[in-house]
Design an enzyme around this catalytic site. Sequence first.
Site, PDB file in Angstrom:
ATOM      1  N   LYS A  13      34.514  44.908  25.717  1.00 41.51           N
ATOM      2  CA  LYS A  13      33.634  44.616  26.856  1.00 41.51           C
ATOM      3  C   LYS A  13      34.397  44.618  28.181  1.00 41.51           C
ATOM      4  O   LYS A  13      33.831  44.994  29.196  1.00 41.51           O
ATOM      5  CB  LYS A  13      32.838  43.331  26.647  1.00 41.51           C
ATOM      6  CG  LYS A  13      33.643  42.072  26.529  1.00 41.51           C
ATOM      7  CD  LYS A  13      32.737  40.912  26.171  1.00 41.51           C
ATOM      8  CE  LYS A  13      33.469  39.694  25.664  1.00 41.51           C
ATOM      9  NZ  LYS A  13      34.874  39.507  25.971  1.00 41.51           N
ATOM     10  N   ARG A 144      38.834  32.331  17.397  1.00 46.87           N
ATOM     11  CA  ARG A 144      37.999  32.888  18.472  1.00 46.87           C
ATOM     12  C   ARG A 144      36.769  33.577  17.895  1.00 46.87           C
ATOM     13  O   ARG A 144      35.679  33.489  18.457  1.00 46.87           O
ATOM     14  CB  ARG A 144      38.824  33.865  19.323  1.00 46.87           C
ATOM     15  CG  ARG A 144      39.807  33.133  20.240  1.00 46.87           C
ATOM     16  CD  ARG A 144      40.913  34.025  20.736  1.00 46.87           C
ATOM     17  NE  ARG A 144      40.489  35.105  21.570  1.00 46.87           N
ATOM     18  CZ  ARG A 144      41.144  36.264  21.679  1.00 46.87           C
ATOM     19  NH1 ARG A 144      42.236  36.480  20.993  1.00 46.87           N
ATOM     20  NH2 ARG A 144      40.698  37.188  22.489  1.00 46.87           N
TER      21      ARG A 144
HETATM   22  P1  AMP Z   1      38.421  36.704  27.131  1.00 44.08           P
HETATM   23  O1  AMP Z   1      39.471  37.375  27.949  1.00 44.08           O
HETATM   24  O2  AMP Z   1      37.045  36.988  27.587  1.00 44.08           O
HETATM   25  O3  AMP Z   1      38.609  36.964  25.640  1.00 44.08           O
HETATM   26  O4  AMP Z   1      38.630  35.120  27.335  1.00 44.08           O
HETATM   27  C1  AMP Z   1      39.839  34.496  26.975  1.00 44.08           C
HETATM   28  C2  AMP Z   1      39.645  33.000  26.852  1.00 44.08           C
HETATM   29  O5  AMP Z   1      39.235  32.449  28.110  1.00 44.08           O
HETATM   30  C3  AMP Z   1      38.584  32.558  25.859  1.00 44.08           C
HETATM   31  O6  AMP Z   1      39.035  32.518  24.517  1.00 44.08           O
HETATM   32  C4  AMP Z   1      38.259  31.154  26.391  1.00 44.08           C
HETATM   33  O7  AMP Z   1      39.269  30.219  26.049  1.00 44.08           O
HETATM   34  C5  AMP Z   1      38.342  31.376  27.901  1.00 44.08           C
HETATM   35  N1  AMP Z   1      37.020  31.768  28.437  1.00 44.08           N
HETATM   36  C6  AMP Z   1      36.670  32.960  28.999  1.00 44.08           C
HETATM   37  N2  AMP Z   1      35.378  32.948  29.373  1.00 44.08           N
HETATM   38  C7  AMP Z   1      34.881  31.736  29.028  1.00 44.08           C
HETATM   39  C8  AMP Z   1      33.601  31.123  29.128  1.00 44.08           C
HETATM   40  N3  AMP Z   1      32.546  31.770  29.655  1.00 44.08           N
HETATM   41  N4  AMP Z   1      33.469  29.854  28.675  1.00 44.08           N
HETATM   42  C9  AMP Z   1      34.500  29.180  28.158  1.00 44.08           C
HETATM   43  N5  AMP Z   1      35.731  29.695  28.003  1.00 44.08           N
HETATM   44  C10 AMP Z   1      35.927  30.975  28.435  1.00 44.08           C
END
Ligand code: AMP
Length: 194
Positions: A13, A144
């Site tokens: 994404k 995750r």
């Molecule tokens: P991502 O890069 O989208 O995989 O996000 C990495 C990490 O950031 C996630 O595993 C969460 O710990 C935190 N994170 C990102 N977006 C959110 C969200 N909308 N709500 C809570 N935690 C988030």
Amino acid sequence: MRILLIGAPGSGKGTQAVLLARLLDVPAISTGDIFRANVADRTPLGVTAQKYMDAGEYVPDEVTNAMVRDRLAADDCGTGFILDGYPRTLAQVDELDAILGADGCRLDAVVEIEVDDHQLLDRLLRRAAMQGRADDTVDVIRRRQQVYREQTAPLADAYAARGIHRLVDGVGSPEDVGGRIAGALDAVLRSRSA
Ligand code: AMP
């Protein structure tokens, strides 16, 4: 165009959000990237977020919501945006509705990118070797995935009930997947204007 991309960790994404943002000339807003930048800069937000991220848990809603509220208030979001990784919980869905509703706006489309768990693990382990992200280890990846299934998967039904959700196959080249997303967006927008 106010668009949300959802998908499990490793579904692509982030890549698709950047491609789509370029195409539509709107910003791609990745909450994960904003958190990582804060961790790197050792800001108070980064210090709070890091312990959750390293464990594969979501950062608490009130912290995440406040950060997104600030980001969406910036001038560059006036004509639209691609959200990548927010909302991720039903409480965040409510918050986003409130943020947009205050300006008389709403989300136009939600595209969910689907990839099976085996492929996701493969992709994330490859990314770990290339980028060295702290949360791309097998144990944290599994957590995750579990958190995604429990807290984020229900968003699909919530947005489907509004008629703005579409599912696309996330397996293939970025161009192929991007083409499918463009088709899905077209379909949502046509159904809404019909
Ligand atoms: P991502 O890069 O989208 O995989 O996000 C990495 C990490 O950031 C996630 O595993 C969460 O710990 C935190 N994170 C990102 N977006 C959110 C969200 N909308 N709500 C809570 N935690 C988030």
